[in-house]
Design a protein around this motif. Structure first.
Motif, short mmCIF file in Angstrom:
data_model
loop_
_atom_site.label_atom_id
_atom_site.label_comp_id
_atom_site.label_asym_id
_atom_site.label_seq_id
_atom_site.Cartn_x
_atom_site.Cartn_y
_atom_site.Cartn_z
N GLU A 123 0.83 -1.26 0.49
CA GLU A 123 0.36 -0.17 -0.30
C GLU A 123 0.95 1.62 0.14
OE1 GLU A 123 -3.36 2.32 2.29
OE2 GLU A 123 -2.86 -0.16 2.70
N ALA A 124 1.53 1.92 1.06
CA ALA A 124 3.20 2.42 0.91
C ALA A 124 3.91 2.88 -0.77
CB ALA A 124 3.87 1.94 2.16
N LYS A 125 3.86 1.61 -1.05
CA LYS A 125 5.12 2.08 -2.57
C LYS A 125 3.57 1.98 -3.61
CE LYS A 125 8.96 1.54 -0.03
NZ LYS A 125 9.68 2.71 -0.31
N LYS A 126 2.20 1.88 -3.42
CA LYS A 126 1.23 2.04 -4.88
C LYS A 126 1.72 0.68 -4.91
CE LYS A 126 -0.34 6.53 -3.68
NZ LYS A 126 -0.46 6.89 -2.12
N LEU A 127 2.28 -0.18 -5.31
CA LEU A 127 2.13 -1.44 -5.95
C LEU A 127 1.30 -1.97 -6.80
CD1 LEU A 127 5.44 -2.89 -3.57
CD2 LEU A 127 5.10 -1.51 -5.47
N ASN A 128 0.90 -2.11 -7.48
CA ASN A 128 0.55 -3.07 -8.27
C ASN A 128 0.33 -4.64 -8.99
OD1 ASN A 128 -2.05 -1.61 -8.08
ND2 ASN A 128 -0.62 0.33 -9.31
N PRO A 129 -0.23 -5.88 -9.23
CA PRO A 129 0.18 -7.01 -10.25
C PRO A 129 0.27 -6.22 -11.12
CG PRO A 129 -2.34 -6.61 -9.04
CD PRO A 129 -1.74 -5.90 -8.79
N VAL A 130 1.30 -7.44 -11.87
CA VAL A 130 1.09 -6.96 -13.80
C VAL A 130 0.14 -8.15 -14.04
CG1 VAL A 130 2.51 -7.75 -15.86
CG2 VAL A 130 3.94 -7.45 -13.75
N VAL A 131 -1.35 -7.85 -14.89
CA VAL A 131 -1.99 -8.29 -15.56
C VAL A 131 -1.49 -8.64 -16.62
CG1 VAL A 131 -3.98 -8.82 -15.68
CG2 VAL A 131 -2.88 -7.39 -13.82
N ASP A 132 -1.41 -9.52 -17.05
CA ASP A 132 -1.44 -9.75 -18.90
C ASP A 132 -2.54 -9.90 -19.11
OD1 ASP A 132 0.69 -11.76 -21.31
OD2 ASP A 132 -1.31 -12.71 -21.01
N THR A 133 -3.87 -10.83 -18.50
CA THR A 133 -4.76 -10.74 -19.80
C THR A 133 -6.16 -10.99 -18.86
OG1 THR A 133 -4.06 -12.41 -21.33
CG2 THR A 133 -6.08 -12.01 -21.89
N VAL A 134 -7.50 -10.58 -19.09
CA VAL A 134 -8.33 -10.14 -18.29
C VAL A 134 -9.64 -11.43 -19.12
CG1 VAL A 134 -10.52 -9.44 -17.22
CG2 VAL A 134 -7.54 -8.33 -17.06
N PHE A 135 -10.29 -11.92 -18.84
CA PHE A 135 -11.35 -12.80 -19.04
C PHE A 135 -12.28 -12.69 -18.57
CE2 PHE A 135 -7.15 -14.88 -20.48
CZ PHE A 135 -7.22 -15.39 -21.74
N LEU A 136 -13.59 -12.66 -18.65
CA LEU A 136 -14.38 -12.70 -18.31
C LEU A 136 -15.02 -14.22 -17.88
CD1 LEU A 136 -17.20 -10.69 -21.12
CD2 LEU A 136 -16.63 -9.89 -18.47
N PHE A 137 -15.99 -14.00 -17.28
CA PHE A 137 -16.02 -15.78 -16.76
C PHE A 137 -16.87 -16.46 -17.21
CE2 PHE A 137 -18.49 -18.77 -14.88
CZ PHE A 137 -18.17 -19.65 -13.60
N GLU A 138 -17.32 -16.29 -18.50
CA GLU A 138 -17.56 -16.97 -20.01
C GLU A 138 -16.26 -17.45 -20.48
OE1 GLU A 138 -19.28 -13.72 -18.77
OE2 GLU A 138 -21.38 -14.75 -17.47
N GLN A 139 -15.40 -16.73 -20.48
CA GLN A 139 -14.00 -16.76 -20.94
C GLN A 139 -13.22 -17.71 -20.37
OE1 GLN A 139 -13.64 -12.84 -21.59
NE2 GLN A 139 -13.79 -13.54 -24.08
N SER A 140 -13.81 -18.49 -19.60
CA SER A 140 -12.81 -19.24 -18.61
C SER A 140 -11.88 -20.36 -19.06
CB SER A 140 -13.21 -19.84 -17.44
OG SER A 140 -13.96 -18.60 -16.64
N LYS A 141 -12.61 -21.10 -19.91
CA LYS A 141 -12.23 -21.99 -20.53
C LYS A 141 -10.70 -21.80 -21.58
CE LYS A 141 -12.43 -25.99 -24.79
NZ LYS A 141 -13.18 -26.39 -25.33
#
Length: 65
Positions: free
Chosen positions: A26-44
């Motif tokens: 929180e102090a360093k305002k770190l954020n995870p690196v996200v490659d791709t975001v899928f909707l639940f319907e795209q779980s496969k």
């Protein structure tokens, strides 16, 4: 299988360590690196992307409310 199940545990540190880690994030305002975001319907597709091992960062599956 067939009665040969086993349970394994892992150590993850103390609650104090967890809280210290979260304070630093929180102090360093770190954020995870996200490659791709899928909707639940795209779980496969999300699991196929994970299986490919051709990603850098997190693969996220979310559900719209």
């Amino acid at each position: 299988m067939f009665g040969r199940a086993s349970i394994r545990t892992i150590g993850v540190g103390s609650r104090d360590d967890f809280e210290a880690m979260n304070s630093l994030i929180e102090a360093k305002k770190l954020n995870p690196v996200v490659d791709t975001v899928f909707l639940f319907e795209q779980s496969k597709k999300a699991y196929q992307a994970l299986e490919s091992q051709k990603f850098f960062g997190k693969i996220v599956i979310y559900h719209e409310s």
